[in-house]
Scaffold this motif. Structure first.
Motif, PDB file in Angstrom:
ATOM      1  N   LYS A 319       0.862  -1.152  -0.019  1.00 20.40           N
ATOM      2  CA  LYS A 319      -0.022  -0.094  -0.157  1.00 20.40           C
ATOM      3  C   LYS A 319       1.004   1.324   0.055  1.00 20.40           C
ATOM      4  N   GLN A 320       0.403   2.393  -0.745  1.00 17.94           N
ATOM      5  CA  GLN A 320       1.181   3.485  -0.809  1.00 17.94           C
ATOM      6  C   GLN A 320       1.310   4.258   0.606  1.00 17.94           C
ATOM      7  N   LYS A 321       0.510   4.039   1.420  1.00 21.48           N
ATOM      8  CA  LYS A 321       0.477   4.858   2.728  1.00 21.48           C
ATOM      9  C   LYS A 321       1.425   4.573   3.525  1.00 21.48           C
ATOM     10  N   THR A 322       2.042   3.034   3.300  1.00 23.87           N
ATOM     11  CA  THR A 322       3.137   2.651   4.042  1.00 23.87           C
ATOM     12  C   THR A 322       4.659   3.352   3.798  1.00 23.87           C
ATOM     13  N   PHE A 323       4.614   3.859   2.466  1.00 24.55           N
ATOM     14  CA  PHE A 323       5.615   4.478   2.273  1.00 24.55           C
ATOM     15  C   PHE A 323       5.649   6.215   1.897  1.00 24.55           C
ATOM     16  N   GLN A 324       4.539   6.744   2.439  1.00 27.87           N
ATOM     17  CA  GLN A 324       4.007   8.137   1.915  1.00 27.87           C
ATOM     18  C   GLN A 324       5.184   9.143   2.451  1.00 27.87           C
ATOM     19  N   GLU A 325       5.835   8.690   3.801  1.00 28.38           N
ATOM     20  CA  GLU A 325       6.853   9.803   4.118  1.00 28.38           C
ATOM     21  C   GLU A 325       7.931   9.725   3.020  1.00 28.38           C
ATOM     22  N   LYS A 326       8.347   8.890   2.538  1.00 25.83           N
ATOM     23  CA  LYS A 326       9.343   8.686   1.562  1.00 25.83           C
ATOM     24  C   LYS A 326       9.082   9.263   0.310  1.00 25.83           C
ATOM     25  N   LEU A 327       7.782   8.960  -0.125  1.00 25.83           N
ATOM     26  CA  LEU A 327       7.377   9.855  -1.472  1.00 25.83           C
ATOM     27  C   LEU A 327       7.416  11.043  -1.257  1.00 25.83           C
ATOM     28  N   SER A 328       6.931  11.879   0.063  1.00 30.02           N
ATOM     29  CA  SER A 328       6.590  13.201   0.229  1.00 30.02           C
ATOM     30  C   SER A 328       8.037  13.710   0.294  1.00 30.02           C
ATOM     31  N   GLN A 329       9.354  13.160   0.803  1.00 27.05           N
ATOM     32  CA  GLN A 329      10.291  13.695   0.777  1.00 27.05           C
ATOM     33  C   GLN A 329      11.002  13.670  -0.679  1.00 27.05           C
ATOM     34  N   MET A 330      10.913  12.567  -1.624  1.00 25.41           N
ATOM     35  CA  MET A 330      11.095  12.837  -2.872  1.00 25.41           C
ATOM     36  C   MET A 330      10.519  14.245  -3.443  1.00 25.41           C
ATOM     37  N   ALA A 331       9.196  14.448  -3.115  1.00 23.13           N
ATOM     38  CA  ALA A 331       8.638  15.507  -3.776  1.00 23.13           C
ATOM     39  C   ALA A 331       9.139  16.734  -3.219  1.00 23.13           C
ATOM     40  N   ILE A 332       9.375  16.850  -1.949  1.00 18.68           N
ATOM     41  CA  ILE A 332      10.048  18.019  -1.368  1.00 18.68           C
ATOM     42  C   ILE A 332      11.566  18.200  -2.112  1.00 18.68           C
ATOM     43  N   ASN A 333      12.343  17.365  -2.245  1.00 21.32           N
ATOM     44  CA  ASN A 333      13.737  17.285  -2.924  1.00 21.32           C
ATOM     45  C   ASN A 333      13.417  18.115  -4.257  1.00 21.32           C
ATOM     46  N   ASN A 334      12.360  17.750  -4.981  1.00 24.72           N
ATOM     47  CA  ASN A 334      11.866  18.085  -6.284  1.00 24.72           C
ATOM     48  C   ASN A 334      11.784  19.424  -6.485  1.00 24.72           C
TER      49      ASN A 334
END
Length: 479
Positions: A319-334
Motif C-alpha cells: 500500500k502507498q500509505k506505508t511509504f508516503q513519508e518517503k514519497l513526500s520527501q522525494m517530492a520535497i527534494n524536487n
C-alpha cells in the motif's frame, strides 16, 4: 519555416554528413543507430509538442518575426521566459525521462552571447551583436536543435591555456584569414551533439591575455569539414541495444568528444575572437541562466521517479500509505531545486541588450542542491522499490522467453501484478537510479565546488556580522 514536427526534424538530421563514431565505427544515421536513436527520438517529442496542448511552453512568439517559433530558437527577455524554459525542461523529462541536451545548452549560450556581444561591441567597436541577430534568424528559420560546447579537454589542470604542452587541449585559433578563422582542439563531454544541427562553441573558462587564442565563441554546423565526433556513452546507457523490458524505450542521453582538426569558421559565425575579458562575462551570464533552470530538469525526472516508485509499491502488492513519508520527501527534494531556480529567475534583471539574467547567487545555490538532492531521491526510489530494482539480482528479458523455464520466472515474479508487468516496473526504477536515465547531476552544467565559490564571493558576510552586532548591542539599535 518557424515550426516543424518530429518527423521533419529527424529527416533534417538524417541529411547531415556522417561524422559521429562509436566503438571505432562510423554512425551512418543518428536517427536509427542504437547508440543515438533514443536521444534523437527524445528531442523529436519536443518538436511534436509544438502542436499539442503544451504548445504554450514549447513555443514562443519570435523576437524577430512576431511568429510562433520553437522556444529553443528564441530570446529570453523576461523572467516569464526563463520560467517557461524551466517548465519546458520539466515537461521534457515527463515525456522521456531524460535530458534533451540539443534544446538546452546551445540555446542558453546564444542568449548569454546576446548580452556579451552587446557589451563587447560597445568597448571594441566590433560587429558581433549584429552577427548574433543574423544567426538567430537562421536558427529560427531552420528550426535548428543546438548543442552547446563549453568544456575543453583542459590538459594539465595546474597549468594555464598558454602553458599546456599540448595546445589542442583547448579549442584555439591556428590561423586568421580575411574571411574567417581556422580552429583546432578538443571540446569534451558535450551533451546532445548527436541530436543537434549546429554546435555553439563558447569558452569554458575565464581566460587571460596570454590565453586569448582560446577566447572564442562561434557557431558551426555539426557536420562541418574537419570535425570528428566520438560518442562516449556505454551501450547499456542508451538501453536501445538491449531487448524487451530490459530496455525502456525512453530518451537516452548522449555525450561526445568533439575533435576539431583545422576547421574553418567564417566571419559571420564568429561572436568572440580574442576578446578575453569577455570570457568571464559570458560564463557569468550563461551559468545564471543555465543553473536557475537546471533544477527543473532534476525535478522532472524526480516526478517520474515518484511515479515509478508508486508503480513498484503496487507491483509488490503493498500500500502507498506505508511509504508516503518517503514519497513526500522525494517530492520535497524536487520542489526545492525547482523553487530555488524560480526564485533566481524572478530576482533577476533585464540586461540592457534585452535578455533576462537570473540572480547569479540563487542560481549557483541551486546548482549545489542539484548536485545532492537528486541522489537522495534515487536512494528513496530504490528503498521503496525493494531489491528487485536495485541489487541487480534480476534475470534478463531473454531468460523470461526461455521455453524451458521462462514461465516459472514469470510466476516467481508475480506479486501485486503479473510478473511481466512487475519486471517492466522494476527495470524502469533501475534505469532511473543506476542506469542510462541518470542525468549529469553532480558535474553536469559545471562543478558544484565552482558554484560554492560564487556563493562565497557573492554573499555580504561583513554586513551579516554587522546586523548581528547591532542586534546584540541592546538599546543601541540603528533605525
Amino acid at each position: 519555416m518557424a515550426l516543424i514536427n518530429g518527423e521533419q526534424y529527424k529527416a533534417s538530421l538524417a541529411k547531415l554528413r556522417p561524422n559521429i563514431y562509436k566503438w571505432g565505427r562510423l554512425i551512418e544515421d543518428v536517427t536509427t543507430h542504437p547508440a543515438t536513436r533514443l536521444h534523437v527520438e527524445s528531442v523529436s517529442h519536443s518538436y511534436d509538442a509544438a502542436f499539442t496542448e503544451e504548445a504554450g511552453i514549447f513555443t514562443r512568439t519570435s523576437h524577430l518575426t512576431g511568429q510562433k517559433a520553437h522556444r529553443w530558437n528564441t530570446l529570453m527577455t523576461s523572467a516569464e521566459d526563463v520560467l517557461a524554459n524551466s517548465q519546458m525542461k520539466r515537461a521534457q523529462f515527463h515525456r522521456t525521462g531524460t535530458c534533451q541536451g540539443a534544446t538546452c545548452a546551445g540555446w542558453t549560450a546564444l542568449n548569454a552571447l546576446w548580452a556579451v556581444t552587446y557589451e563587447a561591441d560597445q568597448e571594441y567597436g566590433t560587429a558581433y551583436h549584429q552577427r548574433i541577430k543574423d544567426y538567430f534568424a537562421l536558427v529560427e528559420d531552420n528550426s535548428y536543435a543546438l548543442a552547446g560546447a563549453l568544456t575543453d579537454a583542459k590538459g594539465n589542470r595546474a597549468l594555464g591555456v598558454a602553458q599546456q604542452p599540448d595546445a589542442d587541449s583547448y579549442l584555439h585559433i591556428v590561423e586568421t584569414r580575411p574571411d574567417g578563422i581556422v580552429v583546432r582542439g578538443c571540446k569534451a563531454q558535450i551533451c546532445g551533439v548527436a541530436a543537434a544541427h549546429e554546435i555553439i562553441c563558447v569558452p569554458g573558462s575565464a581566460h587571460t591575455e596570454a590565453d586569448k587564442a582560446a577566447a572564442l565563441a562561434f557557431a558551426i554546423p555539426r557536420d562541418a569539414a574537419g570535425i570528428t565526433i566520438v560518442e562516449t556513452r556505454r551501450p547499456s546507457d542508451s538501453r536501445d541495444e538491449e531487448e524487451g523490458w530490459d530496455s525502456p524505450k525512453a530518451g537516452g542521453i548522449t555525450q561526445a568528444f568533439l575533435l576539431f582538426d583545422d576547421v574553418f569558421v567564417p566571419n559571420e559565425r564568429i561572436f568572440l575572437c580574442g576578446e578575453y575579458p569577455y570570457t568571464g562575462v559570458f560564463l557569468h551570464y550563461f551559468t545564471a541562466i543555465y543553473r536557475s533552470a537546471i533544477g527543473a530538469c532534476v525535478a522532472g525526472q524526480g516526478d517520474v521517479m515518484i511515479g515509478a516508485a508508486i508503480n513498484m509499491i503496487q507491483a509488490n502488492g503493498l500500500k502507498q500509505k506505508t511509504f508516503q513519508e518517503k514519497l513526500s520527501q522525494m517530492a520535497i527534494n524536487n520542489e526545492i531545486t525547482y523553487g530555488i531556480g524560480l526564485g533566481a529567475m524572478f530576482k533577476g534583471a533585464q540586461h540592457p541588450s534585452g535578455i533576462w539574467i537570473p540572480d547569479p547567487l540563487l542560481a549557483h545555490v541551486n546548482k549545489t542542491q542539484v548536485a545532492t538532492l537528486p541522489y537522495q531521491t534515487k536512494v528513496l526510489a530504490q528503498e521503496i522499490s525493494g531489491g528487485i530494482a536495485e541489487t541487480g539480482c534480476f534475470p534478463a528479458y531473454q531468460d523470461f522467453q526461455s521455453p524451458e523455464y521462462g514461465d516459472k520466472l514469470v510466476r516467481a515474479l508475480t506479486a501485486g501484478i503479473d510478473g511481466k508487468e512487475r519486471a517492466k516496473a522494476a527495470r524502469l526504477v533501475e534505469w532511473l537510479t543506476v542506469g542510462g536515465g541518470i542525468p549529469g547531476c553532480m558535474h553536469g552544467g559545471g562543478s558544484p565546488e565552482g558554484a560554492k565559490l560564487v556563493v562565497r564571493k557573492s554573499e555580504p558576510w561583513d554586513h551579516f556580522a554587522e546586523y548581528a552586532k547591532r542586534i546584540a548591542n541592546a538599546g543601541k539599535l540603528d533605525a
